[in-house]
Design an enzyme around this catalytic site. Structure first.
Site, PDB file in Angstrom:
ATOM      1  CD1 TRP A  75      27.800  30.940  32.121  1.00  0.00           C
ATOM      2  CD2 TRP A  75      26.706  30.443  33.996  1.00  0.00           C
ATOM      3  NE1 TRP A  75      28.664  30.263  32.944  1.00  0.00           N
ATOM      4  CE2 TRP A  75      28.027  29.945  34.100  1.00  0.00           C
ATOM      5  CE3 TRP A  75      25.828  30.241  35.062  1.00  0.00           C
ATOM      6  CZ2 TRP A  75      28.481  29.270  35.227  1.00  0.00           C
ATOM      7  CZ3 TRP A  75      26.282  29.565  36.185  1.00  0.00           C
ATOM      8  CH2 TRP A  75      27.603  29.098  36.258  1.00  0.00           C
ATOM      9  CB  CYS A 108      20.977  34.714  32.333  1.00  0.00           C
ATOM     10  SG  CYS A 108      21.057  32.946  32.543  1.00  0.00           S
ATOM     11  CD  GLU A 137      39.323  35.027  34.809  1.00  0.00           C
ATOM     12  OE1 GLU A 137      39.858  36.038  35.247  1.00  0.00           O
ATOM     13  OE2 GLU A 137      38.155  34.723  35.073  1.00  0.00           O
ATOM     14  CD  GLU A 175      43.544  38.837  39.454  1.00  0.00           C
ATOM     15  OE1 GLU A 175      42.953  38.052  40.227  1.00  0.00           O
ATOM     16  OE2 GLU A 175      42.984  39.350  38.463  1.00  0.00           O
ATOM     17  CG  ASN A 206      20.080  36.879  35.827  1.00  0.00           C
ATOM     18  OD1 ASN A 206      20.742  35.853  35.959  1.00  0.00           O
ATOM     19  ND2 ASN A 206      20.496  38.044  36.270  1.00  0.00           N
ATOM     20  N   GLY A 207      18.557  33.999  37.169  1.00  0.00           N
ATOM     21  CA  GLY A 207      18.509  33.582  38.567  1.00  0.00           C
ATOM     22  C   GLY A 207      18.259  32.093  38.651  1.00  0.00           C
ATOM     23  CG  HIS A 233      56.477  23.749  53.311  1.00  0.00           C
ATOM     24  ND1 HIS A 233      57.186  23.159  54.336  1.00  0.00           N
ATOM     25  CD2 HIS A 233      56.735  25.075  53.398  1.00  0.00           C
ATOM     26  CE1 HIS A 233      57.833  24.094  55.021  1.00  0.00           C
ATOM     27  NE2 HIS A 233      57.578  25.267  54.465  1.00  0.00           N
ATOM     28  NE  ARG A 243      23.760  39.826  33.505  1.00  0.00           N
ATOM     29  CZ  ARG A 243      23.952  40.260  34.728  1.00  0.00           C
ATOM     30  NH1 ARG A 243      24.783  41.246  34.952  1.00  0.00           N
ATOM     31  NH2 ARG A 243      23.317  39.709  35.739  1.00  0.00           N
ATOM     32  CE  LYS A 276      33.486  42.515  34.038  1.00  0.00           C
ATOM     33  NZ  LYS A 276      34.774  41.906  34.422  1.00  0.00           N
ATOM     34  CE  LYS A 283      42.001  38.010  35.366  1.00  0.00           C
ATOM     35  NZ  LYS A 283      41.451  38.670  36.489  1.00  0.00           N
TER      36      LYS A 283
HETATM   37  C1  AGP Z   1      37.810  37.753  37.397  1.00  0.00           C
HETATM   38  O1  AGP Z   1      38.586  37.788  36.258  1.00  0.00           O
HETATM   39  C2  AGP Z   1      36.659  36.919  37.384  1.00  0.00           C
HETATM   40  N1  AGP Z   1      36.093  36.608  36.185  1.00  0.00           N
HETATM   41  C3  AGP Z   1      35.931  36.641  38.677  1.00  0.00           C
HETATM   42  O2  AGP Z   1      36.816  35.950  39.491  1.00  0.00           O
HETATM   43  C4  AGP Z   1      35.369  37.857  39.445  1.00  0.00           C
HETATM   44  O3  AGP Z   1      36.411  38.616  39.961  1.00  0.00           O
HETATM   45  C5  AGP Z   1      34.445  37.361  40.570  1.00  0.00           C
HETATM   46  O4  AGP Z   1      33.399  36.625  40.025  1.00  0.00           O
HETATM   47  C6  AGP Z   1      33.914  38.482  41.425  1.00  0.00           C
HETATM   48  O5  AGP Z   1      33.153  39.379  40.682  1.00  0.00           O
HETATM   49  P1  AGP Z   1      32.759  40.769  41.268  1.00  0.00           P
HETATM   50  O6  AGP Z   1      34.013  41.549  41.474  1.00  0.00           O
HETATM   51  O7  AGP Z   1      31.864  41.373  40.242  1.00  0.00           O
HETATM   52  O8  AGP Z   1      32.054  40.524  42.566  1.00  0.00           O
END
Ligand code: AGP
Length: 604
Positions: free
Chosen positions: A74, A2, A484, A477, A100-101, A500, A27, A599, A481
């Site tokens: 969020w 949020c 997501e 990674e 937020n929290g 395996h 956020r 994010k 990507k």
């Molecule tokens: C990456 O594309 C993400 N959306 C997510 O995995 C992110 O890397 C993770 O939440 C960690 O965030 P930070 O680096 O701000 O701690």
């Protein structure tokens, strides 16, 4: 997660709040709302969906207020719906707040409030705070009374009808920053929300309360004592918060990678003297017998690569743990352990809690972080900034490149200090480093090839990403990507593990993205390609320029310029990020705001 914002000043609050909310939309974007202190009292407008829908709701209405708060959500407690959107008010609408929290004990508080006759309008945990604050007496006193009742994390922005022209902000385990302007002040979850108006910021600490009016601000402890705070000048310029001609922030941020690399190494690599230095690490003794990396998501993938760099160059054992796992164990860390915490935002709740636990156990903490003054940097003994600049796209791209770069340099720096890296080894890497920006540009120039490939593959439902050695974390990674932002199922695998189990998945409509790499592993990965082809799977291979054997074996290839092996992940990441981007684009997905994500994950 949020995003919250507050404004008090001499200008009309609504446009400033909406503009700030758009900057915070990364956020969370399930619903949004604002509360304004109008002549007739507090006016709340909120709406499920993105901020554009809230704007629609507000269009045609006139608001005069110079003071207000806003929220982009969020969802955690309560579905995304109008009635669960923030701001929330007490029964009599004497105050409005955004949160937020997570309030962990909200059920018990809600039961008690219901038994006392309060009526609730939402299913959120946040609404209990508004009801608890209801009453009479000075608002600050009421806040000080309520805070000890709350368990969990919160950043709050509150306006009270009986104290017009004043906003209160409260912070505990969720970020809140005060923006100090001329005759106006801002409260926000993140600096970009007010960057267009001021670069002067005060980073609040956990347990602090701020009272702001147009002409002043004061910070108090939870005991009500005045606190001294310093104003920091934030280095980012407002233009970095714009898309600058690119269709999406993600694409813009990928294109920034050559510059990010240069910024990250600036002042740290000295070719003439054959040295890597970190002015932040002047008092870093390096006297540890073990390293534990804690991080989440993409940052954790950088950490996995960091393990390989550190074990190769420093010859020190390294464990990498998801912060969310580490924090709920009784991990074996102590005074001789260096904990390396990696985070773009510096606000990821799991990473922060893991660091707190490590510190309690006596470990020293080195943060690798992108956001100046963020919570992580204040918990760590040392911070090495990644200098990627503001990253807005929810899918992290340039920050990952900067994290990998810092970890490579840090391993070389520490290795020299410890005598495990020879001057010759260091020199060979240092001579390669200045070539990287040019090679990154060359990769970006071939963007259209990646786009064409994405057109061939965007309808596939399953992807495997395979890599060995330094390319194993990149495989993870690449898969992250893709999933997501395009919502396609993708799995990252250590290529040697395929036989395996995962090989059972191979069939003509499963795509394998194989990262070929260099050295002795190259032949093994070529073997993996054969195995996939033998089962009629489709292969996209990423390899060094001119690797004819790969060109012959794979269905499609993406080439990267030749480089030294330790630098190869810095180049290989670009086609992986571009591929995910263009697949998502072809599928018509919302690249910068993928569904269900935010994010900064500031909740556990
Ligand atoms: C990456 O594309 C993400 N959306 C997510 O995995 C992110 O890397 C993770 O939440 C960690 O965030 P930070 O680096 O701000 O701690």
């Amino acid at each position: 997660m949020c995003g919250i914002i507050g404004y008090v000043g001499k200008r009309k609050a609504l446009p400033i709040l909406l503009q700030g909310l758009k900057r915070l939309e990364y956020r969370g974007y399930d619903s949004a709302g604002v509360a304004l202190l109008e002549r007739g009292g507090i006016c709340v407008v909120r709406r499920a969906g993105k901020i554009a829908l809230l704007e629609e709701e507000l269009s045609g209405k006139t608001f005069e207020a110079f003071c207000g708060i806003g929220h982009t959500r969020w969802a955690t407690h309560g579905i995304p719906a109008d009635h669960n959107a923030h701001p929330h008010t007490d029964c009599r609408k004497t105050l409005a707040l955004v949160h937020n929290g997570i309030i962990e004990n909200y059920r018990a508080l809600r039961e008690k409030l219901l038994s006392e006759g309060h009526r609730f309008f939402s299913e959120t945990d946040s609404e209990v705070i508004a009801h608890l604050l209801e009453g009479s007496g000075p608002p600050l006193k009421r806040i000080l009374h309520v805070l000890p009742l709350l368990e969990g994390s919160y950043a709050l922005c509150i306006l009270f009808a009986d104290e017009p022209g004043v906003l209160y902000g409260v912070r505990r385990f969720s970020p809140l920053i005060l923006g100090v302007g001329e005759g106006e002040h801002f409260l926000a979850s993140d600096v970009p929300a007010f960057l267009e108006h001021t670069r002067h910021a005060v980073f609040l600490e956990d347990g602090e309360i701020v009272r702001v009016s147009h002409d002043g601000w004061e910070v108090f402890s939870e005991e009500g004592e005045r606190q001294e705070k310093t104003v920091t000048v934030v280095p980012w310029d407002p233009v970095s918060a714009e898309r600058g001609g690119f269709k999406h922030f993600m694409l813009k941020e990928i294109h920034e990678e050559p510059r990010v690399f240069e910024d990250t190494i600036a002042g740290r690599v000295n070719l003439a003297r054959g040295e890597v230095t970190f002015e932040e690490l002047e008092d870093f003794s390096g006297e540890y017998n073990r390293v534990v990396v804690v991080a989440c998501g993409t940052a954790c993938h950088a950490g996995m690569l960091g393990k390989m760099y550190l074990e190769d160059f420093v010859r020190i054992p390294v464990d990498v743990e998801y912060a969310s796992e580490f924090r709920y164990r009784d991990p074996l860390v102590g005074e001789k352990t260096l904990v390396v915490a990696i985070s773009q935002s510096g606000e990821t709740a799991d990473t922060l809690r893991a660091v707190e636990l490590a510190r309690k156990k006596g470990a020293q903490v080195l943060a690798v972080c992108n956001v100046l003054g963020s919570s992580l940097t204040r918990l760590a003994h040392w911070t090495v900034y990644t200098r990627a600049g503001l990253e807005i796209g929810v899918a992290s791209t340039k920050a990952f490149l900067a994290q990998m770069t810092v970890l490579l340099l840090f391993a070389l720096f520490w290795g020299r200090k410890r005598g495990t890296v020879s001057p010759e080894t260091l020199a060979s890497v240092l001579f390669e480093i200045p070539t990287i920006p040019r090679k990154l540009h060359a990769l970006l120039a071939k963007e259209n090839d990646v786009h064409a490939l994405a057109k061939e593959f965007y309808l596939f439902k399953d992807f495997l990403y395979l890599g060995r050695g330094l390319y194993y974390p990149l495989a993870l990674e690449g898969a992250l990507k893709l999933k997501e932002i395009s919502y396609i199922h993708a799995e990252g695998l250590a290529a040697g593990e395929m036989k395996h189990g995962p090989i059972a998945l191979i069939e003509p409509d499963v795509a394998s993205f194989v990262l070929v790499g260099q050295g002795e592993r190259r032949l093994k990965v070529l073997g993996n390609i054969e195995e996939i082809k033998a089962r009629r799977g489709k292969v996209i291979a990423l390899c060094d320029e001119g690797d004819v054997e790969v060109l012959e074996k794979a269905d499609y290839t993406l080439e990267i310029p030749k480089t030294l092996e330790p630098c190869s992940p810095l180049l290989a990441i670009v086609p992986l990020q571009l591929f995910a981007y263009y697949v998502a684009l072809e599928k018509g997905c919302d690249v910068d705001q993928p569904r269900n994500l935010a994010k900064s994950v500031t909740v556990e």
